[in-house]
Design a protein around this motif. Structure first.
Motif, mmCIF file in Angstrom:
data_model
loop_
_atom_site.group_PDB
_atom_site.id
_atom_site.type_symbol
_atom_site.label_atom_id
_atom_site.label_comp_id
_atom_site.label_asym_id
_atom_site.label_seq_id
_atom_site.Cartn_x
_atom_site.Cartn_y
_atom_site.Cartn_z
ATOM 1 N N LEU A 75 -8.889 2.466 -3.086
ATOM 2 C CA LEU A 75 -8.762 3.867 -2.683
ATOM 3 C C LEU A 75 -9.743 4.745 -3.458
ATOM 4 O O LEU A 75 -10.313 5.697 -2.900
ATOM 5 N N GLN B 35 -5.202 -1.977 -5.079
ATOM 6 C CA GLN B 35 -5.115 -0.928 -4.064
ATOM 7 C C GLN B 35 -5.644 0.402 -4.601
ATOM 8 O O GLN B 35 -6.354 1.126 -3.893
ATOM 9 N N THR C 207 -9.966 13.197 -7.465
ATOM 10 C CA THR C 207 -8.937 12.185 -7.199
ATOM 11 C C THR C 207 -9.477 10.781 -7.398
ATOM 12 O O THR C 207 -8.793 9.898 -7.929
ATOM 13 N N SER C 208 -10.715 10.545 -6.988
ATOM 14 C CA SER C 208 -11.309 9.209 -7.112
ATOM 15 C C SER C 208 -11.430 8.772 -8.564
ATOM 16 O O SER C 208 -11.039 7.656 -8.929
ATOM 17 N N PRO D 178 0.706 3.088 -3.669
ATOM 18 C CA PRO D 178 -0.630 3.636 -3.946
ATOM 19 C C PRO D 178 -1.026 4.779 -3.018
ATOM 20 O O PRO D 178 -1.640 5.754 -3.463
ATOM 21 N N LEU D 179 -0.665 4.683 -1.742
ATOM 22 C CA LEU D 179 -1.001 5.765 -0.813
ATOM 23 C C LEU D 179 -0.218 7.033 -1.137
ATOM 24 O O LEU D 179 -0.747 8.151 -1.016
ATOM 25 N N LYS D 180 1.034 6.878 -1.542
ATOM 26 C CA LYS D 180 1.815 8.050 -1.930
ATOM 27 C C LYS D 180 1.208 8.720 -3.169
ATOM 28 O O LYS D 180 1.094 9.953 -3.225
ATOM 29 N N TRP E 162 0.808 -1.214 0.000
ATOM 30 C CA TRP E 162 0.000 0.000 0.000
ATOM 31 C C TRP E 162 0.842 1.265 0.000
ATOM 32 O O TRP E 162 0.281 2.368 -0.114
ATOM 33 N N CYS E 163 2.136 1.155 0.147
ATOM 34 C CA CYS E 163 2.982 2.352 0.262
ATOM 35 C C CYS E 163 2.901 3.221 -0.988
ATOM 36 O O CYS E 163 2.588 4.420 -0.915
ATOM 37 N N THR F 130 -1.910 8.572 -4.150
ATOM 38 C CA THR F 130 -3.172 9.186 -3.755
ATOM 39 C C THR F 130 -2.941 10.498 -3.013
ATOM 40 O O THR F 130 -3.649 11.486 -3.237
ATOM 41 N N SER F 131 -1.955 10.524 -2.134
ATOM 42 C CA SER F 131 -1.660 11.746 -1.379
ATOM 43 C C SER F 131 -1.210 12.870 -2.307
ATOM 44 O O SER F 131 -1.622 14.030 -2.144
#
Length: 364
Positions: free
Chosen positions: A189, A185, A143-144, A96-98, A93-94, A100-101
Motif C-alpha cells: 500500500l 500489505q 500516508t505512504s 491494512p486497508l482500514k 487486507w481488511c 490506510t483509510s
C-alpha cells in the motif's frame, strides 16, 4: 497431499486429520476449525462406522476447497456444500486497508485545514481548487511514508522485545504478531500511494491554474524589470529532492516486485531477507531525505506555521526519523550482535530452564 486411509487400530488417523487441519489453516481458517472440532468429536463417536462416515464428510470438504483453488469454475459448478456468500473477501487486507483509510482521512483533513480552510477564513480567498491535486498530492506521500515506517517499526519493536527477554522462543504479544503479519500489505500500500504521488507530481504543469500562475510570475518579472529570475538555492533544492524521490520510488518498486510469489519463490531466505531489510531501510532513508530536502529552509520560516500548526512535511518525517534512529541505535551500540546470537538460538542464562518450567506447568 496424499490422503491415507484411516485405520481405527493403527493410530494414524489422528496424525492424518492433524495434517489436514494444519494444511488448511493457512488458506481456510474456518475449515481448519471444522476439522479440529470434528477430530474431537471422533474420539466420542459410538461406533467405528460413524467415525468413518464423519471423517469422509470432512475429507470431502477439504477436497472441495482444493477444487476451488485448482482451476476456475462457474458458480453453478460449485458443490452444494460450498456457499460463496460466506467466503471472506480479502481477509488479510481488511485491517491494512482500514489503517490506510484512517491515515488518509486524517492527513487529508489536516492538509485541507492548512491549505484551503485557513486562507478562506483569514483572507476570504477561495482555494478550493487545490483539493483535487495539491491537497491530495500532500496527503498521499504523507500516508505512504507513514505506512513504510510502520512496516519497519514492527521489526524494531520485535528486536527490542527479544533483547529484553533474551530468547527467541517466547511468543510475541498478539497485537505485535498481528502487526508483523500484515507488513507485506502495508508495504504494498505504501508503494501504491508513492506511485500515485509521482503521477500527481508529473501532472503539475498540466493544470490550468499552474499556467495562470506562470503567466503572473512572468508579468511580475517584467514589472520589476528583472532580466534573470534564477535562484540557485531553489534550483538545488528541487534537483536534489526530485532525484531522491525517484531513487526511493525505484527501490520501493524492487521491494514490491520481490514480494510477488513468483519472484520470492526463486530466492532463498537469506536473499529475500537481505532485499526486504537492506533495500527497505535504504528506501526509507531516501524517502525521509526526500521529505526533509523538500522542506529545505521552511523549517524555520514563521509563515509556514499556519494557525500555529507545523507543515505537513515535518509531521510526516517524525515517525520515519524515529524508526531510523532506533535502528541506528541497535547497530551502533553492538546490540545487533546479541540479537543475531538470539536468532541463532542463544538464550540468556537461566532462560531455558524457565521456559521448561513453564511448559511443564502448562502440561500438568
Amino acid at each position: 497431499m496424499e490422503q491415507r486411509q484411516a485405520d481405527p487400530q493403527s493410530g494414524e488417523d489422528d496424525d492424518t486429520w492433524h495434517e489436514l487441519a494444519v494444511m488448511d489453516q493457512k488458506d481456510n481458517a474456518p475449515l481448519a476449525v471444522q476439522v479440529t472440532h470434528t477430530q474431537t468429536y471422533f474420539s466420542q463417536a459410538s461406533s467405528p462406522k460413524d467415525t468413518e462416515d464423519q471423517k469422509a464428510g470432512v475429507l470431502n470438504a477439504v477436497e472441495h476447497r482444493h477444487l476451488l483453488v485448482s482451476f476456475p469454475v462457474e458458480a453453478f459448478e460449485f458443490p452444494s456444500t460450498v456457499c460463496l456468500e460466506e467466503m471472506t473477501l480479502f481477509p488479510q487486507w481488511c485491517l491494512p486497508l482500514k489503517m490506510t483509510s484512517i491515515l488518509l482521512a486524517l492527513t487529508f483533513m489536516y492538509t485541507f485545514i492548512r491549505e484551503v480552510l485557513q486562507p478562506f477564513v483569514s483572507q476570504g480567498r477561495s482555494d478550493f481548487y487545490k483539493i483535487p491535486i495539491l491537497v491530495m498530492n500532500k496527503t498521499l506521500p504523507w500516508t505512504s511514508i507513514t505506512l513504510l515506517a510502520l512496516v519497519y517499526l514492527a521489526g524494531v519493536l520485535a528486536a527490542l522485545l527479544q533483547l529484553h527477554r533474551g530468547t527467541k522462543y517466547s511468543r510475541f504479544p498478539v497485537w505485535l504478531e498481528t502487526w508483523m503479519s500484515m507488513r507485506k500489505q502495508l508495504g504494498l500500500l505504501a508503494f501504491f500511494l508513492a506511485a500515485l504521488h509521482a503521477i500527481y507530481s508529473l501532472c503539475y504543469p498540466m493544470r490550468r491554474s499552474y499556467r495562470y500562475k506562470l503567466l503572473n510570475w512572468a508579468y511580475q518579472q517584467v514589472q520589476q524589470n528583472l532580466e534573470d529570475s534564477w535562484v540557485a538555492d531553489d534550483v538545488w533544492r528541487m534537483e536534489i529532492y526530485v532525484s531522491l524521490g525517484i531513487i526511493g520510488l525505484g527501490l520501493l518498486t524492487l521491494l514490491a516486485i520481490s514480494s510477488l510469489p513468483s519472484i520470492s519463490d526463486t530466492l532463498n531466505w537469506r536473499e529475500f531477507a537481505w532485499v526486504q531489510r537492506c533495500l527497505g531501510y535504504t528506501a526509507l532513508v531516501l524517502v525521509t531525505a526526500h521529505a526533509l530536502v523538500y522542506g529545505w529552509r521552511k523549517w524555520v520560516e514563521p509563515k509556514q506555521y499556519v494557525w500555529y500548526t507545523p507543515p505537513s512535511f515535518i509531521l510526516a518525517s517524525l515517525l520515519p526519523i524515529t524508526v531510523l534512529l532506533a535502528k541506528a541505535l541497535l547497530l551502533l551500540t553492538g546490540l545487533h550482535r546479541r540479537l543475531e546470537q538470539i536468532h541463532r538460538g542463544w538464550e540468556r542464562p537461566g532462560r531455558g530452564l524457565r521456559e521448561q518450567c513453564l511448559r511443564s506447568t502448562h502440561s500438568e
